[in-house]
Design an enzyme around this catalytic site. Structure first.
Site, PDB file in Angstrom:
ATOM      1  N   LEU A 383      -0.900  -6.114  -8.521  1.00 27.74           N
ATOM      2  CA  LEU A 383      -0.020  -4.980  -8.493  1.00 27.74           C
ATOM      3  C   LEU A 383      -0.034  -4.183  -7.272  1.00 27.74           C
ATOM      4  O   LEU A 383       0.604  -3.501  -6.700  1.00 27.74           O
ATOM      5  CB  LEU A 383       0.293  -4.048 -10.024  1.00 27.74           C
ATOM      6  CG  LEU A 383       0.654  -4.937 -10.961  1.00 27.74           C
ATOM      7  CD1 LEU A 383      -0.453  -5.520 -12.133  1.00 27.74           C
ATOM      8  CD2 LEU A 383       1.891  -3.915 -11.737  1.00 27.74           C
ATOM      9  N   ASP A 384      -1.237  -3.877  -6.975  1.00 25.67           N
ATOM     10  CA  ASP A 384      -1.841  -2.949  -6.000  1.00 25.67           C
ATOM     11  C   ASP A 384      -0.997  -3.572  -4.623  1.00 25.67           C
ATOM     12  O   ASP A 384      -0.549  -2.882  -3.888  1.00 25.67           O
ATOM     13  CB  ASP A 384      -3.204  -3.009  -5.806  1.00 25.67           C
ATOM     14  CG  ASP A 384      -3.769  -1.580  -5.170  1.00 25.67           C
ATOM     15  OD1 ASP A 384      -2.776  -0.785  -4.924  1.00 25.67           O
ATOM     16  OD2 ASP A 384      -5.184  -1.403  -5.306  1.00 25.67           O
ATOM     17  N   ASP A 385      -1.271  -4.785  -4.407  1.00 31.94           N
ATOM     18  CA  ASP A 385      -0.777  -5.509  -3.043  1.00 31.94           C
ATOM     19  C   ASP A 385       0.895  -5.401  -3.041  1.00 31.94           C
ATOM     20  O   ASP A 385       1.515  -4.930  -2.304  1.00 31.94           O
ATOM     21  CB  ASP A 385      -1.247  -6.740  -2.786  1.00 31.94           C
ATOM     22  CG  ASP A 385      -2.546  -6.740  -2.204  1.00 31.94           C
ATOM     23  OD1 ASP A 385      -2.529  -7.158  -1.110  1.00 31.94           O
ATOM     24  OD2 ASP A 385      -3.487  -6.982  -3.155  1.00 31.94           O
ATOM     25  N   VAL A 388       2.107  -1.836  -2.511  1.00 31.11           N
ATOM     26  CA  VAL A 388       1.855  -1.372  -0.946  1.00 31.11           C
ATOM     27  C   VAL A 388       2.728  -2.011  -0.073  1.00 31.11           C
ATOM     28  O   VAL A 388       3.465  -1.365   0.893  1.00 31.11           O
ATOM     29  CB  VAL A 388       0.480  -1.763  -0.423  1.00 31.11           C
ATOM     30  CG1 VAL A 388       0.274  -1.326   0.908  1.00 31.11           C
ATOM     31  CG2 VAL A 388      -0.407  -0.471  -1.298  1.00 31.11           C
ATOM     32  N   ARG A 462      -0.464   3.958  -7.623  1.00 33.67           N
ATOM     33  CA  ARG A 462       0.078   3.147  -6.646  1.00 33.67           C
ATOM     34  C   ARG A 462       1.561   2.770  -6.943  1.00 33.67           C
ATOM     35  O   ARG A 462       2.586   2.708  -6.068  1.00 33.67           O
ATOM     36  CB  ARG A 462      -0.806   1.948  -6.143  1.00 33.67           C
ATOM     37  CG  ARG A 462      -0.213   1.392  -4.741  1.00 33.67           C
ATOM     38  CD  ARG A 462      -1.091   1.986  -3.622  1.00 33.67           C
ATOM     39  NE  ARG A 462      -2.524   1.587  -3.712  1.00 33.67           N
ATOM     40  CZ  ARG A 462      -3.209   2.706  -3.706  1.00 33.67           C
ATOM     41  NH1 ARG A 462      -3.143   4.030  -3.733  1.00 33.67           N
ATOM     42  NH2 ARG A 462      -4.524   2.498  -3.641  1.00 33.67           N
TER      43      ARG A 462
END
Length: 651
Positions: A383-385, A388, A462
């Site tokens: 999920l972070d990638d 972003v 994020r």
């Protein structure tokens, strides 16, 4: 604290230009960026030990270069730390010593004697963690009775059972499955040189006892699981052979389905190494396609230099490219934007749209749409990638005039997947949803305390940032409302937020401030003011910010001073500026720190680990962080001072 003169506009522009050029020079020919990703001595040592487990010859001389790396990273006290200039770590030190001895360093060499004594002073190799004891059992140094019982029949358990693979994190899942086969078949390393490390034990290895309760574990749960462990040991010889073979077959199928070509199982070193050993013990020939791919995937992690070499834990091209694109879009020059768009075009086809990964166990009705951290890892997108990448694509689209790409479909699918992965408590985790069976961190095998992937403030921030940047608002979005309440609950009394994947509260606070202000939370609200107050209170006298691995200790009671780093200073600055503090003295001092510490090549030197794999277990040194985060902060500062629209974006 002394006042620092403001950086002249001309000098600021020159600093941004130099850093931009240096960052652009790192771009790969096809448009992406990938930087070295370094941990500690553990994985380079494990690479050497894997080669000797398999009986491979060192025909390319890589081992001698890894030995050079291990000797250089040894501390004066004799052992090896988990972070730059950190404290002694027993398991890392045992593995590093074992690898050096395996390579050929004599035990009576001065550095080896110091290492041996340091290990003995800390209780000896018998007190290492569970994963290290598994390695020692594979080499026949410890008996398998020293390893927590993990019957291969785990593969056959139903999902409702208290322990099931879907209840643990992706990294634990992919590491454990091939390891279950190893524990069932109990192979022994080839070890052609016959190297042992009995000298690292206070008592003979055969008398060693199993590990004790870890600090994060509670006695009630620990004793319960110890009793279960004892029952399993007694019962395991009685398990039917047919079910054992069925379980092994299921484990092998799991690995082969997720083998991931030359990118390896889970695309991270421990599962990749375990899969190679699994194929070996099962008798797969070396020229079998799966074996060749699994083994080749590990060599792709090597960083080989003139005098040293080390093995990375994984590769980080999607993360590096997405953050670099964010930075270049902030810089905003014609070349920077052009190359950022080229990087985003490289990212676009890497979106996983046709594979429902392991996350689908908890979210079967959600369509895939995320990006992985590595080049290829479709079962384990994160999920972070994804957040972003989506924000960078959206930002590029908003900068467009005519002829600029819009990335519309990619953005929509990424958003849909992230919304579908929100946890019940309003937060988000990295790879799974509601991976919160906390009692499992008490099993004997979880003495590292990193078995789960629960929602954390930095991930929640994020994803909230992404939704805010895409135009959603909490008054009309229940998803955003739950996320804001999650962050409100997770804020510590002193005003900061925990950072799971970056070190630590500086990272979490930067992430949360960006998200909250992007979501429309009043910068003068108590939640934001407390965070700003915390950031300004921990600024170092040199104008920078720093935080080290001690901030993850279980008895954390507040910030402890650590040397300033460029990346952590950038996070603090970006957090302050998100909260509207571009003109405050702390921000001016921070910008001055970055300007003063920039090297002539336009970059920043940073040897310290500023990111986290697993708190208290594994830390990361992203070589790209001091290349793009400081530039991002400088460009954001300039843009806000010039009244540009940087604050419209989620990061």
């Amino acid at each position: 604290m002394m006042l620092t003169p403001k950086v002249p506009n001309a000098e600021l522009e020159r600093s941004i230009e130099l850093a931009s050029k240096a960052l652009l020079d790192c771009q790969q020919p096809d448009g992406h960026w990938v930087f070295e990703l370094e941990v500690d001595a553990t994985i380079p040592a494990e690479y050497v030990l894997l080669k000797h487990y398999l009986g491979e010859r060192d025909e390319l001389g890589i081992e001698s270069k890894i030995a050079g790396y291990l000797r250089r990273t040894q501390r004066a006290g004799g052992g090896w730390p988990l972070v730059y200039n950190g404290v002694f770590d027993l398991s890392a030190s045992v593995k590093a010593y074992f690898a050096l001895k395996m390579i050929g360093d004599r035990p009576d060499a001065e550095h080896m004697k110091r290492a041996c004594q340091a290990i003995l002073d800390h209780g000896g190799a018998a007190r290492t963690n569970a994963f290290t004891r598994v390695l020692l059992a594979l080499y026949g140094i410890l008996g398998w009775n020293n390893v927590p019982a993990m019957p291969i029949e785990i593969m056959l358990l139903p999902t409702w059972f208290p322990f099931h693979l879907s209840k643990i994190s992706y990294w634990a899942r992919t590491t454990i499955v091939p390891l279950l086969v190893l524990q069932a078949l109990k192979p022994k390393a080839r070890n052609p040189r016959g190297v042992r490390i009995d000298e690292l034990f206070l008592d003979p290895p055969e008398t060693a006892r199993r590990g004790s309760k870890a600090p994060h574990q509670t006695w009630r749960w620990f004793l319960l699981f110890e009793a279960i462990d004892a029952v399993l040991r007694a019962a395991e010889p009685l398990f039917p052979k047919a079910s054992r073979q069925r379980a092994i077959k299921k484990a092998v199928a799991f690995v082969r389905e997720r083998l991931n070509g030359q990118h390896g199982l889970g695309a991270i070193f421990p599962p990749m190494a375990n899969s190679v050993m699994m194929f070996d013990v099962l008798g797969y020939p070396k020229d079998h396609p799966d074996v060749k791919m699994a083994r080749a995937s590990i060599d792709k992690l090597l960083v080989i230099k003139q005098k040293e070499a080390y093995c990375q834990p994984c590769l980080s091209p999607v993360w590096d490219t997405a953050l670099t694109c964010q930075t270049l879009l902030e810089v905003g020059s014609e070349r920077a934007v052009t190359e950022a768009v080229r990087g985003l075009r490289w990212l676009e086809p890497l979106q996983v749209l046709d594979v429902v990964g392991d996350w689908g166990e908890r979210r079967p009705r959600v369509r895939p749409g995320g990006w992985a951290f590595q080049y290829v890892n479709p079962y384990y997108v994160d999920l972070d990638d994804t957040a972003v990448v989506v924000m960078a694509m959206d930002r590029a689209a908003k900068l467009a005039e005519t002829g600029r790409p819009q990335f519309h479909d990619a953005i929509a699918r990424g958003r849909e997947w992230i919304v579908g992965m929100q946890c019940r408590n309003g937060g988000w985790a990295a790879f799974d949803a509601d991976n919160t069976c906390y009692y499992l961190n008490n099993i004997p095998f979880a003495d590292h305390g990193a078995l789960l992937d629960p929602p954390t403030p930095d991930l929640a921030a994020r994803c909230l940032s992404m939704l805010a940047q895409l135009g959603e608002r909490p008054e009309s979005s229940a998803v955003m409302g739950r996320a804001i309440e999650f962050l409100r609950r997770e804020q510590r009394p002193e005003g900061c937020w925990f950072g799971r994947w970056g070190m630590n509260y500086i990272y979490g606070t930067w992430s949360a401030l960006c998200a909250l202000t992007a979501a429309g939370i009043d910068p003068m609200s108590s939640m934001v003011r407390r965070a700003v107050g915390w950031l300004t209170s921990i600024q170092n006298p040199d104008g920078g910010w720093g935080e080290d691995a001690t901030s993850y200790r279980l008895d954390y009671r507040g910030h402890e001073t650590a040397p300033s780093t460029a990346s952590q200073t950038a996070w603090a600055l970006l957090g302050l500026m998100a909260a509207g503090e571009v003109h405050c003295p702390a921000a001016e001092r921070g910008i001055s720190y970055l300007w003063r510490t920039q090297s002539e090549d336009g970059l920043w030197a940073e040897e310290r680990h500023t990111a986290t794999g697993f708190p208290r277990v594994l830390y990361l040194r992203y070589h790209g962080y001091p290349k793009f985060f400081p530039l991002w902060a400088l460009a954001r500062y300039r843009n806000l001072k010039n009244a540009n629209e940087s604050r419209l974006f989620g990061m």
